[in-house]
Scaffold this active site. Structure first.
Site, PDB file in Angstrom:
ATOM      1  N   TYR A 127      -8.452  12.867   7.015  1.00 45.13           N
ATOM      2  CA  TYR A 127      -9.842  12.381   6.983  1.00 45.13           C
ATOM      3  C   TYR A 127     -10.834  13.451   7.433  1.00 45.13           C
ATOM      4  O   TYR A 127     -12.044  13.298   7.241  1.00 45.13           O
ATOM      5  CB  TYR A 127     -10.020  11.112   7.851  1.00 45.13           C
ATOM      6  CG  TYR A 127      -9.148   9.939   7.452  1.00 45.13           C
ATOM      7  CD1 TYR A 127      -8.499   9.904   6.222  1.00 45.13           C
ATOM      8  CD2 TYR A 127      -8.957   8.856   8.308  1.00 45.13           C
ATOM      9  CE1 TYR A 127      -7.680   8.843   5.864  1.00 45.13           C
ATOM     10  CE2 TYR A 127      -8.151   7.783   7.954  1.00 45.13           C
ATOM     11  CZ  TYR A 127      -7.511   7.785   6.740  1.00 45.13           C
ATOM     12  OH  TYR A 127      -6.698   6.728   6.394  1.00 45.13           O
ATOM     13  N   LEU A 166     -10.770  -5.169   2.672  1.00 43.26           N
ATOM     14  CA  LEU A 166     -11.825  -5.913   1.965  1.00 43.26           C
ATOM     15  C   LEU A 166     -11.746  -5.720   0.453  1.00 43.26           C
ATOM     16  O   LEU A 166     -12.529  -6.316  -0.299  1.00 43.26           O
ATOM     17  CB  LEU A 166     -13.208  -5.487   2.496  1.00 43.26           C
ATOM     18  CG  LEU A 166     -13.436  -5.840   3.971  1.00 43.26           C
ATOM     19  CD1 LEU A 166     -14.720  -5.201   4.493  1.00 43.26           C
ATOM     20  CD2 LEU A 166     -13.484  -7.356   4.163  1.00 43.26           C
ATOM     21  N   ILE A 172      -7.664  -3.089   9.652  1.00 47.73           N
ATOM     22  CA  ILE A 172      -8.514  -1.963  10.110  1.00 47.73           C
ATOM     23  C   ILE A 172      -9.702  -1.747   9.178  1.00 47.73           C
ATOM     24  O   ILE A 172      -9.795  -0.725   8.492  1.00 47.73           O
ATOM     25  CB  ILE A 172      -7.671  -0.668  10.231  1.00 47.73           C
ATOM     26  CG1 ILE A 172      -6.742  -0.500   9.010  1.00 47.73           C
ATOM     27  CG2 ILE A 172      -6.871  -0.662  11.524  1.00 47.73           C
ATOM     28  CD1 ILE A 172      -6.050   0.862   8.937  1.00 47.73           C
ATOM     29  N   SER A 189     -16.575   0.229   8.799  1.00 48.11           N
ATOM     30  CA  SER A 189     -18.012   0.102   8.562  1.00 48.11           C
ATOM     31  C   SER A 189     -18.684   1.170   9.406  1.00 48.11           C
ATOM     32  O   SER A 189     -18.243   1.453  10.518  1.00 48.11           O
ATOM     33  CB  SER A 189     -18.526  -1.280   8.955  1.00 48.11           C
ATOM     34  OG  SER A 189     -19.921  -1.332   8.689  1.00 48.11           O
ATOM     35  N   ASN A 231     -17.533  -7.630  11.672  1.00 49.34           N
ATOM     36  CA  ASN A 231     -16.083  -7.605  11.463  1.00 49.34           C
ATOM     37  C   ASN A 231     -15.287  -7.871  12.738  1.00 49.34           C
ATOM     38  O   ASN A 231     -14.069  -8.046  12.688  1.00 49.34           O
ATOM     39  CB  ASN A 231     -15.667  -6.277  10.838  1.00 49.34           C
ATOM     40  CG  ASN A 231     -16.290  -6.090   9.458  1.00 49.34           C
ATOM     41  OD1 ASN A 231     -16.807  -7.049   8.870  1.00 49.34           O
ATOM     42  ND2 ASN A 231     -16.283  -4.877   8.947  1.00 49.34           N
TER      43      ASN A 231
HETATM   44  P1  NAD Z   1     -12.429  -1.496   3.728  1.00 52.80           P
HETATM   45  O1  NAD Z   1     -11.711  -2.591   3.055  1.00 52.80           O
HETATM   46  O2  NAD Z   1     -12.474  -1.490   5.193  1.00 52.80           O
HETATM   47  O3  NAD Z   1     -13.880  -1.479   3.140  1.00 52.80           O
HETATM   48  C1  NAD Z   1     -14.852  -0.553   3.505  1.00 52.80           C
HETATM   49  C2  NAD Z   1     -16.091  -0.826   2.659  1.00 52.80           C
HETATM   50  O4  NAD Z   1     -16.507  -2.176   2.877  1.00 52.80           O
HETATM   51  C3  NAD Z   1     -17.240   0.059   3.051  1.00 52.80           C
HETATM   52  O5  NAD Z   1     -17.972   0.359   1.890  1.00 52.80           O
HETATM   53  C4  NAD Z   1     -18.043  -0.823   3.997  1.00 52.80           C
HETATM   54  O6  NAD Z   1     -19.396  -0.481   4.012  1.00 52.80           O
HETATM   55  C5  NAD Z   1     -17.820  -2.198   3.415  1.00 52.80           C
HETATM   56  N1  NAD Z   1     -17.873  -3.236   4.460  1.00 52.80           N
HETATM   57  C6  NAD Z   1     -17.317  -3.192   5.691  1.00 52.80           C
HETATM   58  N2  NAD Z   1     -17.576  -4.308   6.373  1.00 52.80           N
HETATM   59  C7  NAD Z   1     -18.311  -5.100   5.552  1.00 52.80           C
HETATM   60  C8  NAD Z   1     -18.888  -6.386   5.689  1.00 52.80           C
HETATM   61  N3  NAD Z   1     -18.740  -7.081   6.815  1.00 52.80           N
HETATM   62  N4  NAD Z   1     -19.571  -6.887   4.627  1.00 52.80           N
HETATM   63  C9  NAD Z   1     -19.719  -6.198   3.493  1.00 52.80           C
HETATM   64  N5  NAD Z   1     -19.206  -4.957   3.300  1.00 52.80           N
HETATM   65  C10 NAD Z   1     -18.510  -4.426   4.318  1.00 52.80           C
HETATM   66  O7  NAD Z   1     -11.841  -0.152   3.110  1.00 52.80           O
HETATM   67  P2  NAD Z   1     -11.258   1.243   3.535  1.00 52.80           P
HETATM   68  O8  NAD Z   1     -12.153   2.063   4.351  1.00 52.80           O
HETATM   69  O9  NAD Z   1     -10.727   1.766   2.271  1.00 52.80           O
HETATM   70  O10 NAD Z   1      -9.983   0.860   4.437  1.00 52.80           O
HETATM   71  C11 NAD Z   1     -10.105   0.658   5.824  1.00 52.80           C
HETATM   72  C12 NAD Z   1      -9.357   1.726   6.586  1.00 52.80           C
HETATM   73  O11 NAD Z   1      -7.994   1.743   6.200  1.00 52.80           O
HETATM   74  C13 NAD Z   1      -9.810   3.168   6.316  1.00 52.80           C
HETATM   75  O12 NAD Z   1     -11.014   3.494   6.954  1.00 52.80           O
HETATM   76  C14 NAD Z   1      -8.626   3.941   6.802  1.00 52.80           C
HETATM   77  O13 NAD Z   1      -8.642   4.053   8.213  1.00 52.80           O
HETATM   78  C15 NAD Z   1      -7.483   3.060   6.338  1.00 52.80           C
HETATM   79  N6  NAD Z   1      -6.900   3.503   5.048  1.00 52.80           N
HETATM   80  C16 NAD Z   1      -5.632   3.962   5.056  1.00 52.80           C
HETATM   81  C17 NAD Z   1      -5.040   4.401   3.878  1.00 52.80           C
HETATM   82  C18 NAD Z   1      -3.633   4.903   3.904  1.00 52.80           C
HETATM   83  O14 NAD Z   1      -3.180   5.462   2.911  1.00 52.80           O
HETATM   84  N7  NAD Z   1      -2.907   4.741   4.996  1.00 52.80           N
HETATM   85  C19 NAD Z   1      -5.744   4.353   2.672  1.00 52.80           C
HETATM   86  C20 NAD Z   1      -7.046   3.860   2.690  1.00 52.80           C
HETATM   87  C21 NAD Z   1      -7.607   3.430   3.865  1.00 52.80           C
END
Ligand code: NAD
Length: 274
Positions: A49, A189, A227, A230, A239
């Site tokens: 990241y 999400l 996890i 935002s 959240n």
């Molecule tokens: P997420 O599902 O957490 O969604 C993030 C998106 O949703 C952002 O655009 C955010 O602004 C929006 N959002 C957040 N809260 C909201 C709310 N209450 N209402 C409306 N919109 C909202 O997606 P993500 O970031 O892809 O995944 C979360 C975490 O998972 C990442 O930050 C990372 O730490 C982890 N991750 C891990 C891998 C892996 O390969 N291990 C891959 C992707 C993500």
């Protein structure tokens, strides 16, 4: 404020945390400190990241005792292999400016490289040395889990995988449950794809919660750790509000029916990016 889930190594993990993927490096310290002050106790980061210096800085800026915070990081694909993983973990700890992490994960299995078993052996060593309190994997599927458990006798504490209403992974989750592996949901999400689905909207109307809260609560009730990410304080706060309402069994069943087996992210059987 958040519930804890037991891990198979005797430790425990907050069921809710926040993720740092795509959080700009320049603002990661501030986002991390804000989230911790609001009540989060788990920070999910990764070498890939590019913001782990900020992750560590935010942890210190929060003013919370180190032992109150659960810190996760991950070994990137190009660092797989026994010696490279040991070096990569030390480099991560240096950037974080921490002497240990709470959870160290293999970010992707990269089955084509066939290095995940050696990488897992390195994680076992790092746990023995106290550099990682718990060790686990991410994006692993049943054959790779079976192999590393069979070869080393050490079961990952957790597998962090894509789960959202359109990709519910019930078979993998059942395997985790059988082996005592915690499921942690990434992209929980689902890029908002299900926000307008009727079961989500109906549960949101009944509970007076947002679609995002309903979806995150669904993760909690299927027993997964989650996890969400935002960068807005209001989003982080929203959240966190998952532990004072409950979805009914009927609502859980209508959400279960949204599973289409459709991914937002890459297919872990083929993803090998360095
Ligand atoms: P997420 O599902 O957490 O969604 C993030 C998106 O949703 C952002 O655009 C955010 O602004 C929006 N959002 C957040 N809260 C909201 C709310 N209450 N209402 C409306 N919109 C909202 O997606 P993500 O970031 O892809 O995944 C979360 C975490 O998972 C990442 O930050 C990372 O730490 C982890 N991750 C891990 C891998 C892996 O390969 N291990 C891959 C992707 C993500």
């Amino acid at each position: 404020m958040t519930q804890m889930l037991p891990l198979n190594d005797g430790r425990s993990i907050p069921q809710l945390g926040f993720g740092l993927w795509q959080v700009p490096a320049a603002s990661t310290a501030e986002t991390t400190a804000t989230a911790l002050r609001l009540g989060y106790r788990l920070v999910d980061g990764a070498a890939a990241y590019g913001n782990d210096a900020g992750q560590g800085e935010g942890i210190r800026a929060s003013g919370l005792p180190r032992d109150d915070i659960f810190v996760t990081t991950k070994i990137w694909n190009s660092d797989q292999g026994f010696d490279k993983t040991l070096r990569a973990a030390e480099a991560s700890l240096k950037r974080l400016a921490l002497d240990h992490v709470d959870l160290l994960l293999i970010h992707w299995p990269c089955p084509g490289k066939d290095l995940y078993l050696d990488t897992w052996r390195a994680l076992i060593r790092l746990r023995e040395e106290g550099r990682a309190r718990s060790i686990g994997v991410s994006n692993f599927q049943e054959p790779q889990l079976t192999r590393i458990i069979g070869e080393t006798g050490v079961t990952p504490a957790l597998n962090q995988v894509e789960i959202n209403p359109r990709l519910q992974q019930p078979v993998l989750r059942a395997f985790h449950a059988k082996r005592g592996i915690v499921t942690q949901s990434w992209t929980p999400l689902g890029q908002g794809h299900s926000f307008d689905a009727e079961p989500i909207r109906a549960a949101a109307r009944r509970t007076g919660r947002s679609p995002a809260q309903v979806i995150l609560r669904w993760h909690i009730q299927i027993g997964a750790a989650v996890i969400p990410r935002s960068t807005r304080e209001a989003g982080l706060r929203e959240n966190l509000g998952l532990f004072d309402f409950t979805l009914t069994e009927a609502e859980m069943a209508t959400i279960a029916a949204l599973d289409e087996g459709q991914r937002c992210g890459p297919d872990p059987t083929r993803f090998e990016m360095d």
